[in-house]
Design a protein around this motif. Structure first.
Motif, mmCIF file in Angstrom:
data_model
loop_
_atom_site.group_PDB
_atom_site.id
_atom_site.type_symbol
_atom_site.label_atom_id
_atom_site.label_comp_id
_atom_site.label_asym_id
_atom_site.label_seq_id
_atom_site.Cartn_x
_atom_site.Cartn_y
_atom_site.Cartn_z
ATOM 1 N N UNK A 120 10.414 -15.049 -9.258
ATOM 2 C CA UNK A 120 10.327 -15.139 -7.790
ATOM 3 C C UNK A 120 10.440 -13.722 -7.256
ATOM 4 N N UNK A 121 9.329 -13.141 -6.910
ATOM 5 C CA UNK A 121 9.275 -11.714 -6.652
ATOM 6 C C UNK A 121 8.182 -11.347 -5.665
ATOM 7 N N UNK A 122 8.285 -10.139 -5.130
ATOM 8 C CA UNK A 122 7.208 -9.516 -4.373
ATOM 9 C C UNK A 122 7.040 -8.122 -4.958
ATOM 10 N N UNK A 123 5.867 -7.842 -5.497
ATOM 11 C CA UNK A 123 5.660 -6.596 -6.213
ATOM 12 C C UNK A 123 5.710 -5.352 -5.358
ATOM 13 N N UNK A 124 5.320 -5.468 -4.085
ATOM 14 C CA UNK A 124 5.291 -4.285 -3.222
ATOM 15 C C UNK A 124 6.230 -4.443 -2.035
ATOM 16 N N UNK A 125 7.376 -5.071 -2.248
ATOM 17 C CA UNK A 125 8.308 -5.358 -1.144
ATOM 18 C C UNK A 125 8.820 -4.086 -0.478
ATOM 19 N N UNK A 126 9.309 -3.149 -1.264
ATOM 20 C CA UNK A 126 9.788 -1.862 -0.746
ATOM 21 C C UNK A 126 10.780 -2.039 0.395
ATOM 22 N N UNK A 127 11.630 -3.052 0.295
ATOM 23 C CA UNK A 127 12.662 -3.271 1.301
ATOM 24 C C UNK A 127 12.213 -4.018 2.543
ATOM 25 N N UNK A 128 10.942 -4.353 2.630
ATOM 26 C CA UNK A 128 10.417 -5.018 3.828
ATOM 27 C C UNK A 128 10.486 -6.544 3.680
ATOM 28 N N UNK A 129 11.642 -7.050 3.349
ATOM 29 C CA UNK A 129 11.793 -8.459 3.010
ATOM 30 C C UNK A 129 11.495 -9.382 4.196
ATOM 31 N N UNK A 130 12.070 -9.082 5.331
ATOM 32 C CA UNK A 130 11.871 -9.952 6.500
ATOM 33 C C UNK A 130 10.437 -9.908 7.003
ATOM 34 N N UNK A 131 9.788 -8.778 6.854
ATOM 35 C CA UNK A 131 8.403 -8.667 7.307
ATOM 36 C C UNK A 131 7.449 -9.439 6.401
ATOM 37 N N UNK A 132 7.805 -9.556 5.129
ATOM 38 C CA UNK A 132 6.909 -10.182 4.160
ATOM 39 C C UNK A 132 7.184 -11.661 3.923
#
Length: 323
Positions: free
Chosen positions: A76-88
């Motif tokens: 359960x992941x996002x490869x390009x999250x870069x801390x932008x969790x709420x935006x993604x």
């Protein structure tokens, strides 16, 4: 040696270098896992058995998203999250990290199996299948949380994480770190975010907990009851269960099989027996020793050096043969 042959040999040697470098550049980093204590939803359902889950909540999750999500429990992941969790990740899709594969974990139900806890100090254990540098943050739902409603970011106390840990020590296949659970009563949810510092990739997990159900704050998983809604006992998968289901995971060996075109950071199979290369180093060995993702790159770098050496030797032999 004819000039034409010398040219071919030279090109062969020179061509091996960019080929080797391309191979190294394409090699993916890998880091995966899920909260083991308190048990995450996906780990709980995997422990029950993907093909025949026991709890009503896990049965519903399989009905909604299928069994494959459970075999892919550590992805359960996002490869390009870069801390932008709420935006993604939109409201209502926090537990799946907005992934269609894991949508069954977002079901708003009050009967998800829960770990019994009490307010006070708590030792968190995050099962990891490949270690990497990064920061863990664990959030808890606010007073008044209603598990029968879709989980929203506003349900979490984002200003006061119950645990924060940067580069905790991995041992026995788990990252272990301490936190403090606040005063709560009844059913709540802990939301864990593991943001890697060596990659934009981030991992997410939802763990259901029940306050006042006899837990001692140290990770017990006895059953509990919140109001009129029973909270079934939560239990993490055993090492044997994880190993037995590894061959059914679509998260392929050695980091290959990424479904995200935006990143080259690919998943690694759950409890993959051997790390990349032929050294025989296991993923658990890496977790216990704190090994980094550079291990497979070193092995591949050696292979690249051998390739270059072979090409040079080939060119040298051809030159001598032409004399």
């Amino acid at each position: 040696m004819p000039a034409r042959r010398r040219k071919v040999a030279t090109l062969t040697a020179l061509g091996a270098a960019p080929l080797a470098l391309t191979f190294l550049a394409a090699a993916p980093a890998s880091a995966h896992g899920s909260m083991g204590d308190p048990v995450s939803r996906v780990s709980q359902c995997y422990a029950e058995g993907p093909e025949s889950p026991k709890s009503d909540a896990c049965k519903a999750a399989v009905a909604a998203g299928g069994t494959q999500a459970l075999y892919d429990w550590n992805g359960i992941r996002i490869g390009d999250a870069a801390g932008q969790h709420q935006a993604l990740i939109p409201d209502g899709k926090l537990c799946s990290a907005n992934s269609e594969e894991f949508k069954g974990l977002d079901l708003a139900r009050a009967d998800w199996p829960a770990t019994s806890v009490s307010s006070g100090s708590y030792t968190f254990k995050y099962r990891v299948t490949a270690p990497h540098e990064g920061t863990f943050k664990v959030y808890i739902t606010k007073d008044g949380y209603d598990p029968s409603q879709p989980l929203a970011w506003s349900d979490l106390d984002l200003q006061h994480p119950v645990a924060t840990a940067t580069d905790p020590v991995a041992s026995g296949g788990f990252y272990t770190f301490s936190g403090t659970l606040p005063q709560r009563s009844g059913k709540h949810l802990l939301y864990a975010v593991w943001q890697r510092s060596d990659s934009p990739e981030a991992f997410y997990s939802c763990s259901d907990v029940a306050f006042g159900g006899g837990g001692n704050g140290a990770g017990t998983t006895t059953g509990s009851t919140t109001g009129s809604t029973p909270a079934p006992s939560a239990s993490a998968p055993t090492d044997e269960q994880v190993a037995d289901g590894a061959d059914k995971s679509t998260i392929e060996h050695h980091g290959h099989g990424d479904q995200d075109a935006l990143t080259t950071t690919d998943p690694v199979v759950a409890n993959e027996p051997k790390a990349a290369g032929s050294s025989g180093t296991s993923v658990q060995d890496l977790a216990e020793t704190g090994g980094s993702s550079s291990t497979p790159y070193i092995a591949m770098g050696g292979a690249a050096a051998l390739a270059l050496g072979s090409a040079a030797l080939f060119a040298s032999v051809r030159r001598r043969g032409g004399r």
